[in-house]
Design a protein around this motif. Structure first.
Motif, PDB file in Angstrom:
ATOM      1  N   THR A 133      -7.107 -73.126 -13.244  1.00 47.25           N
ATOM      2  CA  THR A 133      -8.145 -72.395 -12.516  1.00 47.25           C
ATOM      3  C   THR A 133      -9.501 -73.026 -12.770  1.00 47.25           C
ATOM      4  O   THR A 133      -9.759 -73.556 -13.844  1.00 47.25           O
ATOM      5  CB  THR A 133      -8.187 -70.910 -12.916  1.00 47.25           C
ATOM      6  N   VAL A 136      -4.703 -67.863  -6.002  1.00 50.86           N
ATOM      7  CA  VAL A 136      -5.629 -66.727  -6.056  1.00 50.86           C
ATOM      8  C   VAL A 136      -7.056 -67.229  -5.865  1.00 50.86           C
ATOM      9  O   VAL A 136      -7.416 -68.299  -6.348  1.00 50.86           O
ATOM     10  CB  VAL A 136      -5.483 -65.947  -7.385  1.00 50.86           C
ATOM     11  N   THR A 137      -7.836 -66.508  -5.106  1.00 51.73           N
ATOM     12  CA  THR A 137      -9.238 -66.884  -4.915  1.00 51.73           C
ATOM     13  C   THR A 137     -10.133 -65.659  -5.050  1.00 51.73           C
ATOM     14  O   THR A 137      -9.733 -64.531  -4.764  1.00 51.73           O
ATOM     15  CB  THR A 137      -9.473 -67.543  -3.541  1.00 51.73           C
ATOM     16  N   ARG A 138     -11.348 -65.928  -5.512  1.00 56.78           N
ATOM     17  CA  ARG A 138     -12.372 -64.885  -5.514  1.00 56.78           C
ATOM     18  C   ARG A 138     -12.813 -64.614  -4.096  1.00 56.78           C
ATOM     19  O   ARG A 138     -12.582 -65.417  -3.206  1.00 56.78           O
ATOM     20  CB  ARG A 138     -13.603 -65.383  -6.273  1.00 56.78           C
ATOM     21  N   HIS A 158      -1.017 -59.773  -9.700  1.00 54.71           N
ATOM     22  CA  HIS A 158      -1.455 -58.902  -8.608  1.00 54.71           C
ATOM     23  C   HIS A 158      -0.626 -57.627  -8.605  1.00 54.71           C
ATOM     24  O   HIS A 158       0.588 -57.651  -8.675  1.00 54.71           O
ATOM     25  CB  HIS A 158      -1.417 -59.598  -7.260  1.00 54.71           C
ATOM     26  N   THR A 212     -19.962 -64.014  -5.172  1.00 47.47           N
ATOM     27  CA  THR A 212     -18.525 -63.762  -5.346  1.00 47.47           C
ATOM     28  C   THR A 212     -18.348 -62.606  -6.327  1.00 47.47           C
ATOM     29  O   THR A 212     -19.036 -62.526  -7.341  1.00 47.47           O
ATOM     30  CB  THR A 212     -17.746 -64.997  -5.846  1.00 47.47           C
ATOM     31  N   TYR A 261      -4.635 -62.874  -3.183  1.00 45.27           N
ATOM     32  CA  TYR A 261      -3.490 -63.638  -3.669  1.00 45.27           C
ATOM     33  C   TYR A 261      -2.656 -64.091  -2.497  1.00 45.27           C
ATOM     34  O   TYR A 261      -2.399 -63.328  -1.568  1.00 45.27           O
ATOM     35  CB  TYR A 261      -2.602 -62.772  -4.560  1.00 45.27           C
ATOM     36  N   THR A 286     -11.740 -57.749  -4.817  1.00 41.71           N
ATOM     37  CA  THR A 286     -12.365 -58.792  -5.624  1.00 41.71           C
ATOM     38  C   THR A 286     -11.618 -60.110  -5.502  1.00 41.71           C
ATOM     39  O   THR A 286     -12.193 -61.163  -5.707  1.00 41.71           O
ATOM     40  CB  THR A 286     -12.405 -58.404  -7.114  1.00 41.71           C
ATOM     41  N   GLN A 287     -10.315 -60.059  -5.202  1.00 40.27           N
ATOM     42  CA  GLN A 287      -9.524 -61.273  -5.156  1.00 40.27           C
ATOM     43  C   GLN A 287      -8.468 -61.196  -4.069  1.00 40.27           C
ATOM     44  O   GLN A 287      -8.011 -60.112  -3.711  1.00 40.27           O
ATOM     45  CB  GLN A 287      -8.824 -61.502  -6.497  1.00 40.27           C
ATOM     46  N   VAL A 340     -14.285 -60.710 -11.269  1.00 40.00           N
ATOM     47  CA  VAL A 340     -12.829 -60.584 -11.249  1.00 40.00           C
ATOM     48  C   VAL A 340     -12.278 -59.894 -12.487  1.00 40.00           C
ATOM     49  O   VAL A 340     -11.189 -59.350 -12.476  1.00 40.00           O
ATOM     50  CB  VAL A 340     -12.141 -61.962 -11.098  1.00 40.00           C
ATOM     51  N   MET A 353     -11.028 -70.364  -7.916  1.00 38.15           N
ATOM     52  CA  MET A 353      -9.644 -70.161  -7.473  1.00 38.15           C
ATOM     53  C   MET A 353      -8.686 -70.576  -8.585  1.00 38.15           C
ATOM     54  O   MET A 353      -9.066 -71.257  -9.530  1.00 38.15           O
ATOM     55  CB  MET A 353      -9.371 -70.993  -6.226  1.00 38.15           C
TER      56      MET A 353
END
Ligand SMILES: [Zn+2]
Lengths: 349, 380
Positions: free
Chosen positions: B47, B237-239, B122, A124, B228, B225-226, A127, B51
């Motif tokens: 979180t 939001v997730t990786r 975001h 992954t 939304y 990278t993410q 971030v 996510m």
């Protein structure tokens, strides 16, 4: 004192050459995707690994990384950076074993499940920082099947990933793993430097002298002990007691019975004690093999070395094995009395 | 912080955001909610690093502030209160919050919010598009079960999301089966998108979508990278997973020798019955397919399972069959997995023979394709 050139703030004491190499790599962007840091426990191996993670993700200009002050450096220091993970046996017990209801909470080996977790995590994307950093402490405790599962990740880590393995000795890491890493061998830190560091952090000279002498070059250990004098005293007592058990063949069976009867009330205490036994027998083996500079309990080194001379390398290796096996048997809920008795019967006398 | 809100709002927010609270972590703050009171809102964030969920509720903010509170304790206490107004405020320093309603009150202790992982706002750059929330949820359910649960290949533990023009496509595969769902967007995208989302996060995303009726806005950060997902009150939001997803074109068979159309409910019931006996026989469920013939007015699909120790069963199902007679065996669990998420009244099985991958489609629509590997039919 440190290899800092005044612009960076590597929170590392000693290990100038390693720091210089890493600092240049960070500045030039010529990073390796996998590092292996080896050396005796307590000399600052993990500190160096964390410092590298800080340097990689620091928010300051490239010549000033790590700064030690920015949000990223601060988070890594607190263990609160979303892209930097440090895995060791404690982590494994909390994150992998406990949630699976695995009451054994094995503290002997990094399991295949931990490797799977790392493999899934490394893909992954980061971030917050530029780099995803995984620090695997206790890498010499990979279970047998784990390195194979890890090899593919080590071979082709994602472009944003850096893996740092921390181990006691390069010989305890399989050749296939080692050959995929850039190796940094760390030595001990001089007693004078440890003393100086402790004093600069406000430790009274007498205490700084005592701790630095028994630290035998292990700076991280010295700092830990300096911060917690009670821990220093308690640890000394425990090591002394464990050494006494080891070196008094006649009382062993009786002691194993006492441990067994306390076991159901306090499994953690049994574990701690067996950990000490394993460490002491391993040290005895190292003394016997002429590798006394790698021992974990230098404070009892002279006595242990003398005692180790009564036995062959094979005897001592058997003792390490029997003690580890006993831990496994207790984890598997074998009757404590039987497991502990079997252990002491295999110790050399 | 000093804030007044409605218990029913806070309870709902904690319930939804709570799905992202880390159940296990070496970082204690991940077991906490971040509460942020500012303007006319109270924002609840949780979180687990993979996510995050941020839920915004209206509130009367007398004093702005941020605090993190132990998620389980806060959630359970708030759940025990009645609907109506309630208040949160500091009366014992910045890390403890007094939660009160009428004659009931509690002090909930927290951790300094400075270590809470940032759930980056975001940016307006990057890729954005809108999709109907219920369509997105159904699409996720159509594919997410087919993702790998082990780590044989990390990318297979994810769901691929692709957008080309106005076609949004979700795909998941575990090496034995693959699900692909296509959705038509109202507006085409200028640049193509291809990302891989962790399957676990995708499952939670579909739960977050379950109450939503409005369009959901999806944004992908410029460096991918993410992702939304924004609803009026919620941001999820997730990786994203780095890697190359298998080429779907190479996996989906393009021809068939036998095509049979059956009622979905009927074949699902038969598959469930067969699974009872298949349980102790490696989940092997057999299909025997007959086109119409002199002795058979309509085509027929016969579904059987048998286990040496428990017994056997058989369902004969009327079907529209084209092509050759054939037999094939599938994993019974995989069959019920896919048939139970499909929505169409009829499904089509497109087969090339006993040893080739089979295709299951919604009859009369091309928006869903499931590919399933056959099992070896034993000598029996
Ligand atoms: Zn910094």
């Amino acid at each position: 004192m440190s290899a800092d050139d005044g612009r960076t703030h590597w929170p590392v004491i000693g290990h100038e050459e390693a720091v210089r190499g890493l600092r240049d790599a960070v500045r030039s962007g010529r990073m390796s995707h996998a590092y292996l840091i080896t050396g005796p426990e307590g000399i600052g191996r993990s500190t160096l690994a964390m410092a590298l993670a800080q340097a990689l993700n620091c928010e300051h200009v490239i010549d000033e990384r790590p700064c030690g002050e920015c949000d990223s450096c601060r988070r890594i220091d607190h263990g609160a950076h979303p892209d930097v993970t440090r895995v060791d046996l404690d982590w494994q017990a909390d994150m992998i074993a406990a949630p699976r209801g695995d009451a054994t909470r094995s503290r002997q080996r990094l399991s295949i499940e931990t490797i799977r977790w790392l493999r899934q995590d490394i893909v992954t994307r980061p971030v917050m920082g530029r780099w995803k950093v995984q620090i695997v402490d206790d890498a010499d405790l990979f279970s047998e099947s784990a390195p194979d599962a890890f090899l593919k990740t080590l071979e082709e880590p994602p472009s944003f990933a850096i893996i740092i393995l921390v181990a006691t000795s390069v010989d305890s890491v399989s050749e296939t793993v080692r050959s995929r890493c850039r190796h940094l061998q760390l030595g001990t830190v001089s007693t004078a430097l440890i003393r100086e560091t402790l004093e600069s952090r406000g430790v009274p000279p007498a205490a700084a002298g005592a701790i630095s002498r028994s630290a035998h070059g292990r700076i991280a250990w010295a700092l830990r002990m300096a911060n917690d004098p009670e821990a220093l005293r308690a640890r000394r007592e425990k090591v002394e007691a464990a050494l006494e058990h080891l070196t008094a063949p006649l009382g062993r069976v009786e002691i194993s019975g006492v441990i067994a009867s306390n076991h159901s009330r306090n499994r953690e205490a049994t574990h701690e004690l067996l950990d000490l036994y394993t460490g002491l027998w391993r040290d005895a083996l190292l003394h016997r093999a002429g590798l006394g500079d790698l021992v974990v309990f230098p404070e009892v080194g002279d006595r242990l070395a003398e005692y180790a001379n009564n036995f062959g390398v094979g005897d001592l290796r058997r003792a390490v094995g029997a003690t580890q096996r006993c831990m496994g048997d207790l984890d598997a809920n074998m009757q404590a009395r039987i497991a502990l008795h079997a252990m002491v019967m295999q110790w050399p006398r | 912080m000093r804030v007044t809100c409605l218990q029913e709002n806070l309870h709902r927010a904690l319930g939804t955001a709570g799905r992202a609270v880390a159940s296990k972590s070496t970082l204690p703050i991940l077991g906490n909610f971040l509460l942020n009171a500012s303007g006319d809102n109270l924002v609840i964030t949780a979180t687990n690093l993979e996510m995050g969920i941020r839920y915004t509720i209206p509130a009367k903010v007398q004093e702005e502030g941020r605090v993190t509170l132990q998620a389980r304790v806060l959630n359970d206490f708030v759940a025990s209160l009645s609907s109506g107004e309630m208040e949160l405020l500091h009366d014992q320093g910045p890390l403890t919050v007094l939660v009160k309603q009428g004659n009931t009150q509690a002090h909930v202790r927290g951790i300094d919010p400075e270590d809470f992982p940032p759930l980056t706002e975001h940016a307006d750059e990057g890729t954005q598009f809108e999709v109907d929330a219920s369509v997105l949820r159904e699409s996720i359910e159509h594919v997410v079960f087919a993702a790998a649960s082990d780590d044989s290949r990390p990318v297979l533990a994810g769901v691929q999301l692709e957008v080309k023009g106005n076609k949004l496509q979700l795909a998941a595969a575990d090496g034995f089966r693959m699900s692909v769902r296509t959705v038509t967007l109202d507006q085409p995208l200028e640049a193509d998108v291809s990302i891989i989302i962790p399957a676990r996060a995708m499952g939670e995303m579909s739960r977050v979508l379950s109450d939503a009726s409005e369009p959901a806005r999806i944004s992908i950060t410029p460096n991918q990278t993410q992702l939304y997902l924004s609803l009026p009150d919620i941001v999820f939001v997730t990786r994203l997973i780095d890697g190359t997803f298998p080429d779907l074109k190479q996996i989906i068979p393009t021809t068939w020798n036998t095509r049979s159309i059956v009622l979905r409910d009927t074949v699902l019931d038969a598959a469930r019955r067969a699974a009872i006996f298949a349980r102790s026989a490696n989940d092997v469920v057999k299909f025997e397919i007959q086109p119409p013939s002199e002795s058979l007015e309509m085509g027929q699909v016969t579904i059987t399972a048998n286990a040496a120790d428990t017994g056997d069963n058989r369902d004969d199902i009327d079907a529209q069959v084209e092509g050759e007679p054939t037999q094939i065996a599938f994993n019974g669990r995989y069959l019920t997995d896919v048939l139970s998420v499909m929505r169409s009244a009829s499904v089509a099985f497109e087969l090339q023979g006993a040893n080739a991958a089979g295709v299951i489609k919604s009859e009369g629509s091309d928006d869903f394709v499931h590919v399933i590997m056959p099992m070896v039919i034993g000598a029996s």
